[in-house]
Design an enzyme around this catalytic site. Structure first.
Site, PDB file in Angstrom:
ATOM      1  CG  MET A 296      -1.797  -1.203   1.395  1.00  0.00           C
ATOM      2  SD  MET A 296      -3.099  -1.306   0.171  1.00  0.00           S
ATOM      3  CE  MET A 296      -4.224  -0.067   0.756  1.00  0.00           C
TER       4      MET A 296
ATOM      5  CD  GLU B  91      -6.825  -1.699  -5.809  1.00  0.00           C
ATOM      6  OE1 GLU B  91      -6.294  -2.685  -5.278  1.00  0.00           O
ATOM      7  OE2 GLU B  91      -6.669  -0.542  -5.377  1.00  0.00           O
TER       8      GLU B  91
ATOM      9  CE  LYS C 101      -0.677  -1.403  -5.311  1.00  0.00           C
ATOM     10  NZ  LYS C 101      -0.192  -0.778  -4.060  1.00  0.00           N
ATOM     11  CB  SER C 102      -4.026   4.108  -8.098  1.00  0.00           C
ATOM     12  OG  SER C 102      -4.549   2.896  -7.597  1.00  0.00           O
TER      13      SER C 102
ATOM     14  CB  CYS D 249      11.303   1.463  10.922  1.00  0.00           C
ATOM     15  SG  CYS D 249      11.526   0.211   9.631  1.00  0.00           S
TER      16      CYS D 249
ATOM     17  CB  CYS E 195      10.132  -3.345   7.077  1.00  0.00           C
ATOM     18  SG  CYS E 195      10.373  -3.216   8.866  1.00  0.00           S
TER      19      CYS E 195
ATOM     20  CD  GLN F  79      -5.216  -6.059  -5.175  1.00  0.00           C
ATOM     21  OE1 GLN F  79      -4.442  -5.736  -6.077  1.00  0.00           O
ATOM     22  NE2 GLN F  79      -5.832  -5.174  -4.425  1.00  0.00           N
TER      23      GLN F  79
END
Length: 200
Positions: free
Chosen positions: A11, A89, A15-16, A148, A184, A91
């Protein structure tokens, strides 16, 4: 020969936004694209929506029954030559629909670029992204960072501000007080351990 591309990332990896930039690049050169997304992604309704606040109307909302090869053939018949198919999207596609996208590249010689997540909040593969990883001519990771500062790999789910690691695979961001946080491996493991301890 046209190719099937899969661009995946956690996320907030853009991508979009990247999809809309690619569409703009084609159209600026007078080429037509078809932008599609699964209707299962209710965020934005009939639009591709970026976290930057940019949006674009989709040309095709994909249902589980949609035959993508037939849909692209029909679009080309009705609207003329097509330079590229862009899928957001990815996936959420069914396995057979990814096969149909491959057929678009082979039978119609139209490149297809699909964007999506690799894994869900529990680090399990989605049907569509797993098949895209199996079939795509070209696979590229889009990177983003964890809180982080390390590279984020996973999408942790928060419900009402608390990390959760059990539940339905698909819950759309922003629904049911749900949000996703890119983490991560180390931060994901730490949050998972803390949630397990909390729930015991």
């Amino acid at each position: 020969m046209a190719k099937l591309f899969f661009h995946y990332g956690a996320m907030n990896s853009g991508k979009s936004t990247a999809l809309m930039q690619v569409a703009h690049n084609y159209e600026e050169r007078g080429m037509r694209v078809l932008v599609a997304k699964p209707g299962l992604d209710t965020k934005g309704g009939g639009k591709v929506v970026s976290r930057l606040g940019v949006s674009r109307k989709v040309d095709l909302l994909i249902s589980p029954e949609t035959d993508l090869l037939a849909a692209v053939r029909e679009d080309r018949r009705r609207h003329g030559p097509l330079s590229c198919v862009l899928v957001d999207e990815g996936q959420f596609l069914r396995r057979e629909q990814v096969d149909q996208l491959m057929a678009v590249t082979v039978e119609l010689n139209i490149p297809v670029i699909a964007y999506g997540l690799r894994t869900d909040f529990a680090t399990h593969g989605f049907e569509g992204s797993t098949r895209l990883l199996e079939l795509a001519h070209s696979i590229e990771e889009m990177k983003t960072i964890c809180r982080c500062g390390r590279k984020a790999l996973f999408n942790a789910r928060k419900v009402n501000g608390r990390f959760v690691f059990a539940g339905n695979q698909i819950v759309i961001d922003g629904s049911e007080a749900t949000e996703y946080v890119p983490l991560c491996a180390s931060c994901y493991a730490a949050e998972r351990a803390a949630a397990k301890q909390r729930d015991e």
